[in-house]
Design a protein around this motif. Structure first.
Motif, mmCIF file in Angstrom:
data_model
loop_
_atom_site.group_PDB
_atom_site.id
_atom_site.type_symbol
_atom_site.label_atom_id
_atom_site.label_comp_id
_atom_site.label_asym_id
_atom_site.label_seq_id
_atom_site.Cartn_x
_atom_site.Cartn_y
_atom_site.Cartn_z
ATOM 1 N N VAL A 41 0.877 -1.171 0.000
ATOM 2 C CA VAL A 41 0.000 0.000 0.000
ATOM 3 C C VAL A 41 0.916 1.223 0.000
ATOM 4 O O VAL A 41 1.789 1.339 0.856
ATOM 5 C CB VAL A 41 -0.918 0.023 1.247
ATOM 6 C CG1 VAL A 41 -1.748 1.301 1.271
ATOM 7 C CG2 VAL A 41 -1.832 -1.185 1.272
ATOM 8 N N PHE A 64 0.470 -0.716 -5.959
ATOM 9 C CA PHE A 64 -0.495 -1.517 -5.201
ATOM 10 C C PHE A 64 -0.362 -3.014 -5.475
ATOM 11 O O PHE A 64 -1.146 -3.804 -4.957
ATOM 12 C CB PHE A 64 -1.929 -1.119 -5.578
ATOM 13 C CG PHE A 64 -2.368 0.215 -5.041
ATOM 14 C CD1 PHE A 64 -2.783 0.350 -3.717
ATOM 15 C CD2 PHE A 64 -2.394 1.342 -5.849
ATOM 16 C CE1 PHE A 64 -3.209 1.575 -3.224
ATOM 17 C CE2 PHE A 64 -2.810 2.569 -5.374
ATOM 18 C CZ PHE A 64 -3.222 2.687 -4.052
ATOM 19 N N TRP A 261 -11.328 -5.449 -3.358
ATOM 20 C CA TRP A 261 -10.008 -5.341 -2.728
ATOM 21 C C TRP A 261 -9.260 -4.118 -3.244
ATOM 22 O O TRP A 261 -8.523 -3.471 -2.493
ATOM 23 C CB TRP A 261 -9.221 -6.650 -2.928
ATOM 24 C CG TRP A 261 -9.792 -7.766 -2.109
ATOM 25 C CD1 TRP A 261 -10.377 -7.643 -0.865
ATOM 26 C CD2 TRP A 261 -9.873 -9.162 -2.434
ATOM 27 N NE1 TRP A 261 -10.803 -8.876 -0.421
ATOM 28 C CE2 TRP A 261 -10.509 -9.833 -1.350
ATOM 29 C CE3 TRP A 261 -9.470 -9.916 -3.534
ATOM 30 C CZ2 TRP A 261 -10.741 -11.214 -1.333
ATOM 31 C CZ3 TRP A 261 -9.708 -11.290 -3.509
ATOM 32 C CH2 TRP A 261 -10.331 -11.925 -2.423
ATOM 33 N N ARG A 264 -10.717 -1.032 -1.598
ATOM 34 C CA ARG A 264 -10.310 -1.034 -0.183
ATOM 35 C C ARG A 264 -8.875 -0.561 -0.016
ATOM 36 O O ARG A 264 -8.557 0.185 0.908
ATOM 37 C CB ARG A 264 -10.453 -2.447 0.389
ATOM 38 C CG ARG A 264 -11.889 -2.844 0.588
ATOM 39 C CD ARG A 264 -12.206 -3.237 1.990
ATOM 40 N NE ARG A 264 -11.136 -4.003 2.633
ATOM 41 C CZ ARG A 264 -11.347 -4.888 3.589
ATOM 42 N NH1 ARG A 264 -12.581 -5.116 3.998
ATOM 43 N NH2 ARG A 264 -10.353 -5.531 4.140
ATOM 44 N N ARG A 265 -7.990 -1.015 -0.924
ATOM 45 C CA ARG A 265 -6.586 -0.585 -0.813
ATOM 46 C C ARG A 265 -6.447 0.903 -1.102
ATOM 47 O O ARG A 265 -5.655 1.590 -0.467
ATOM 48 C CB ARG A 265 -5.711 -1.392 -1.766
ATOM 49 C CG ARG A 265 -5.450 -2.788 -1.250
ATOM 50 C CD ARG A 265 -4.398 -3.467 -2.103
ATOM 51 N NE ARG A 265 -4.508 -4.909 -1.983
ATOM 52 C CZ ARG A 265 -3.915 -5.773 -2.802
ATOM 53 N NH1 ARG A 265 -3.194 -5.322 -3.817
ATOM 54 N NH2 ARG A 265 -4.045 -7.066 -2.625
ATOM 55 N N GLN A 268 -7.516 2.536 1.986
ATOM 56 C CA GLN A 268 -6.477 2.356 3.004
ATOM 57 C C GLN A 268 -5.306 3.317 2.772
ATOM 58 O O GLN A 268 -4.717 3.837 3.732
ATOM 59 C CB GLN A 268 -5.978 0.909 2.898
ATOM 60 C CG GLN A 268 -5.306 0.349 4.125
ATOM 61 C CD GLN A 268 -4.775 -1.062 3.835
ATOM 62 O OE1 GLN A 268 -5.289 -1.787 2.979
ATOM 63 N NE2 GLN A 268 -3.732 -1.452 4.551
#
Ligand SMILES: [Zn+2]
Length: 393
Positions: A41, A64, A261, A264-265, A268
């Motif tokens: 990340v 990523f 996903w 979400r990353r 994040q």
């Protein structure tokens, strides 16, 4: 934009259920699908629009990606950075009011090298294979994933066997064969095809490496590293403003979970403020996620199977728990689309210049139904991927 970890390549995998960490295997000894233990990340601010070099396609989002740390390992055909277009623009710009507006943006995944979004996962999966020194891969597929894996295996110079249903479309078979891969036709259900493929992998309890490496779009975490790039591109193309809603076809959840996903990353990393509500469109009659969430009647609304959507007829999705989590965590939903609704939608797509295959029509058809139900309203900002080309039929 430096990585938070300097992890050795190839990266380790971890089981989300029992927590064990392994170098590489196709699934955990406990039976669960594995994920990357430490996906990268990035730190810091996102690049400005125009500040990112998008010439490498989806590899522009390497910050990523848990595979391809060394660019020399990447198996790429320049895939990614697919267009994100206003679904209705052509008509409205001429002053016409479209009859059945989508009121959404379409991301044209069908322009990828083999004509489907599966190339996103094939580039990262074969890159992982190169990192691991694999010389033979196997995959099972109803068509698009097989063509993508065969094509990227050819690009990598790696042998590939693709297990397909006996009744697979000849055009998809041809793509596998012409890339030098070996199609293995299996009589029986889609699950029988998977079983025949998995039988070549040997025992999961063995300590030795598997005789063939499973380049599976359903199991292999490297595949989802690639489909997650769908989310990075959507966010980038919208100036790091995530849409409210994304509607995708849903079989094994290859794109649905990649999107989950990926968003979400991004969240994040602080590059987007919200994760979109994710809606998955399944084929009526073979809609296990809908059945799990809403019961048998919702999964089979008119008593007939949507046979036009052959690309998502998956009776037992490997990542069922993860799909249900994605629906729950994002406030989205799943629904079953009938063949009649999908066929009507495919006609609308073709008439508007989107020459796509029948499976991908379930997503815009689902959007229409979700609007009728009031789950998605007119102010929601919606992105729908158009996942497969009509030219391959
Ligand atoms: Zn486990």
């Amino acid at each position: 934009m430096s990585r938070t970890h300097d992890t050795p390549t190839p990266r380790a995998l971890r089981c989300p259920d029992c927590g064990v960490t392994v170098d590489d295997r196709w699934r955990c000894e406990c039976g669960s699908p594995l994920r990357f233990a430490d996906p990268p990340v990035p730190n810091g601010e996102p690049p400005t629009p125009g500040g990112l070099d998008t010439r490498p396609g989806q590899w522009a989002f390497e910050m990523f990606c848990a595979v391809g740390d060394d660019p020399a390992d990447r198996v790429t055909l320049g895939e990614g950075m697919t267009p994100l277009v206003d679904a209705d623009a052509a008509e409205t710009s001429r002053g016409h009011t479209p009859e059945d507006p989508w009121n959404a943006a379409f991301k044209l995944e069908y322009v990828l090298p083999t004509g489907s979004f599966k190339d996103r996962g094939a580039t990262t999966t074969l890159t992982r294979a190169v990192e691991l020194g694999v010389d033979r891969v196997v995959e099972d597929s109803s068509g698009n994933a097989g063509a993508a894996i065969a094509t990227y295996a050819a690009r990598a110079g790696i042998d590939a066997e693709v297990y397909v249903p006996a009744g697979v479309k000849e055009s998809k078979l041809r793509a596998i064969r012409r890339a030098g891969a070996t199609p293995v036709r299996i009589d029986g259900s889609r699950a029988d095809v998977t079983d025949a493929c998995v039988a070549t992998l040997g025992s999961t309890d063995a300590d030795e490496p598997d005789p063939a490496w499973y380049a599976s779009h359903a199991w292999n975490p490297a595949f989802f590293e690639g489909t997650a790039a769908f989310a990075y591109e959507v966010a980038y193309q919208r100036g790091w403003d995530a849409p409210d809603v994304v509607v995708t076809p849903l079989g094994h959840g290859t794109l649905f979970l990649g999107a989950y996903w990926g968003f979400r990353r991004l969240h994040q990393a602080g590059w987007i403020d919200t994760v979109p509500r994710l809606y998955g469109a399944q084929a009526a009659g073979i809609a296990p996620v809908v059945r799990e969430k809403h019961g048998a009647a919702a999964a089979d609304p008119n008593g007939t199977v949507n046979d036009a959507a052959d690309g998502i007829q998956i009776a037992e999705p490997v990542q069922m728990d993860e799909i249900l989590e994605a629906v729950c965590e994002t406030g989205g939903d799943v629904l079953a689309v009938t063949e009649a609704a999908g066929t009507r939608e495919l006609d609308r797509l073709h008439a508007a210049g989107f020459y796509t295959e029948p499976t991908c029509a379930v997503a815009p058809a689902a959007l229409r139904e979700l609007r009728e139900r009031g789950a998605i309203d007119a102010t929601d900002d919606v992105v729908v991927p158009l996942t497969g080309s009509g030219l391959k039929r």
